[in-house]
Scaffold this motif. Sequence first.
Motif, PDB file in Angstrom:
ATOM      1  N   SER A   1       0.786  -1.318  -0.031  1.00  0.00           N
ATOM      2  CA  SER A   1       0.168   0.090   0.027  1.00  0.00           C
ATOM      3  C   SER A   1       0.729   1.373   0.177  1.00  0.00           C
ATOM      4  O   SER A   1       0.684   2.063  -0.630  1.00  0.00           O
TER       5      SER A   1
ATOM      6  N   ARG B   1       3.623   1.622  -1.364  1.00  0.00           N
ATOM      7  CA  ARG B   1       4.166   2.050  -2.507  1.00  0.00           C
ATOM      8  C   ARG B   1       3.476   2.908  -3.347  1.00  0.00           C
ATOM      9  O   ARG B   1       3.832   3.529  -4.789  1.00  0.00           O
ATOM     10  N   ARG B   2       2.048   3.037  -3.308  1.00  0.00           N
ATOM     11  CA  ARG B   2       1.216   3.812  -3.839  1.00  0.00           C
ATOM     12  C   ARG B   2       0.489   4.785  -3.204  1.00  0.00           C
ATOM     13  O   ARG B   2      -0.348   5.612  -3.547  1.00  0.00           O
ATOM     14  N   ARG B   3       1.078   5.216  -2.010  1.00  0.00           N
ATOM     15  CA  ARG B   3       0.619   6.483  -1.022  1.00  0.00           C
ATOM     16  C   ARG B   3       1.877   7.562  -0.973  1.00  0.00           C
ATOM     17  O   ARG B   3       2.751   7.479  -1.308  1.00  0.00           O
TER      18      ARG B   3
ATOM     19  N   THR C   1      -8.162  -6.044  -4.621  1.00  0.00           N
ATOM     20  CA  THR C   1      -7.018  -4.815  -5.198  1.00  0.00           C
ATOM     21  C   THR C   1      -5.802  -5.110  -4.403  1.00  0.00           C
ATOM     22  O   THR C   1      -4.787  -4.985  -5.011  1.00  0.00           O
TER      23      THR C   1
ATOM     24  N   TRP D   1      -1.791  -5.667  -5.482  1.00  0.00           N
ATOM     25  CA  TRP D   1      -0.669  -4.827  -4.966  1.00  0.00           C
ATOM     26  C   TRP D   1       0.370  -5.572  -4.397  1.00  0.00           C
ATOM     27  O   TRP D   1       1.577  -5.622  -4.573  1.00  0.00           O
TER      28      TRP D   1
ATOM     29  N   ASP E   1       2.375  -7.751  -6.964  1.00  0.00           N
ATOM     30  CA  ASP E   1       3.330  -6.640  -7.466  1.00  0.00           C
ATOM     31  C   ASP E   1       4.497  -6.538  -6.656  1.00  0.00           C
ATOM     32  O   ASP E   1       5.506  -6.558  -7.259  1.00  0.00           O
TER      33      ASP E   1
END
Length: 498
Positions: free
Chosen positions: A74, A76-78, A185, A189, A192
């Motif tokens: 998470s 990595r996307r915030r 989702t 993540w 990945d």
Amino acid sequence: MTEFAVTLARVRLGAGGPLAGVRVAGGRVTHVVPEQGAVRPAGPVADERVVDLDGRVLLPGLWDAHVHLAEWASARRRLDLSGTASAREVADRVRAHGRTASGAGTVLFGYGFRDGLWPDAPDRRVLDAALPDRPVALVSADLHAVWLNSACLALVGRGDHPTGLVREAEGHEVLAALPEVPAGTLDDWVADACRAAAARGVTGVIDFQYGDTAGAWERRSAQAPPAVRVSAAVYPSHLDAAVARGLRTGSGIGAADGLVRVGPLKLFTDGSLNTRTALCRDPYPGLENTDGAHGIEQTAPDELVRLMRRAAAHGIEPAVHAIGDRANTVALDAFEAVRCRGRIEHAQLLSPEDLPRFAELDVTAGVQPRHATDDRDVADRYWAGRTARAFAYADLLAAGARLEFGSDAPVSPLDPWLAVASAVTRTDDDRPAWHPEQRLPVRDALAAAARGRRLIRVGDPADLVVVDVDPLTAGPDALRAMPVHATMTAGRWTHGPY
């Protein structure tokens, strides 16, 4: 998993090693021979090939022995808050991100702030001024505090909180009360993030993600095998269920060809250094004569022993979080009382008399070398006069302890080469090494990053990494940015051109 065989030809066998050929079949190393020798097949398989590695270096696969995978995936996307030097600077980043990012009305998440040395304090009003109408939840770099604005406090039913900075157990409760990312989702993540880890030479992780970690990995393994081996931790709230199911440390979970297994029971003795909640013998400067002067005790010693004894009786090894010197003594005392194998996670500040106890009690020290370089300034301030025994990796090795490296991602990035470089250099900037007497030789650092594996031997699992630069001759920058040519886990390529 389709069985195949591959011969890795013209490969350097370990750091500084000779040219050799290594054959892999059935997920294991079947032959290791000098380069001039012939690698004889052990029998027919579905697919067999020779890969010429042109003198590259072959190492045992690396592990990250302490991650929080869902949080790392998470993060990595915030919004990245690492390197911020004040509450004001965080607010500026939140304001800029809130203007450009989509998702009005949804929670804006950020990770990575360290407030231990800030000139100003995290406060709800600072975030309110930056982004008043959208909920904001910012997780500290050590995962032991959450900073929220008023809109987010209202969302979790804590609208009357005076500062918006919640620590330790209350912080976990706040995060659990926020809207969750849909499971599908989050699984994407995580998958990945595992592929990204494999690209850095990682073949396995111990996942200390809070919650029903084993259940989450059962779900994920039913979809596809992960790119890395996973050892999924158990938390006390799920211990009874794990015991009822007969789960044991090392037993398989789900349908991922043995790649996903039960890990240790995660227990806590204290908090963290940056939040001044690590349990220490000496008081924190500025907190003398207060209730929290020495940090906090997360689990009473008697309860710690009870939980460890119950877990060990059912084959689940404990992993005990201990950062302060008092906390580490409590953890080691518990291991001595229970007489079971297990781990102490972090082991950041140690009393000299506790150093030999790790080996005597067969307790692994799960350490994060990047923390030593990240936290050197805050340690110098709050552990002044004691830092010669902080992050004491050389002393632990000299005392016979087994070291295993991790990142504690998202506390630091999931990249074992950063851990190796920090352990070898004890600095990650232009300053001289911090307590250089605690530096490790490259070979010892590589072994700690590979869960103790130093050699590639016949019969070993085919968990291997091929690198373009010999770690023994690489400088600090080359170690940190080590070019990974290919990674293999259980005989299956998980990264590279093959």
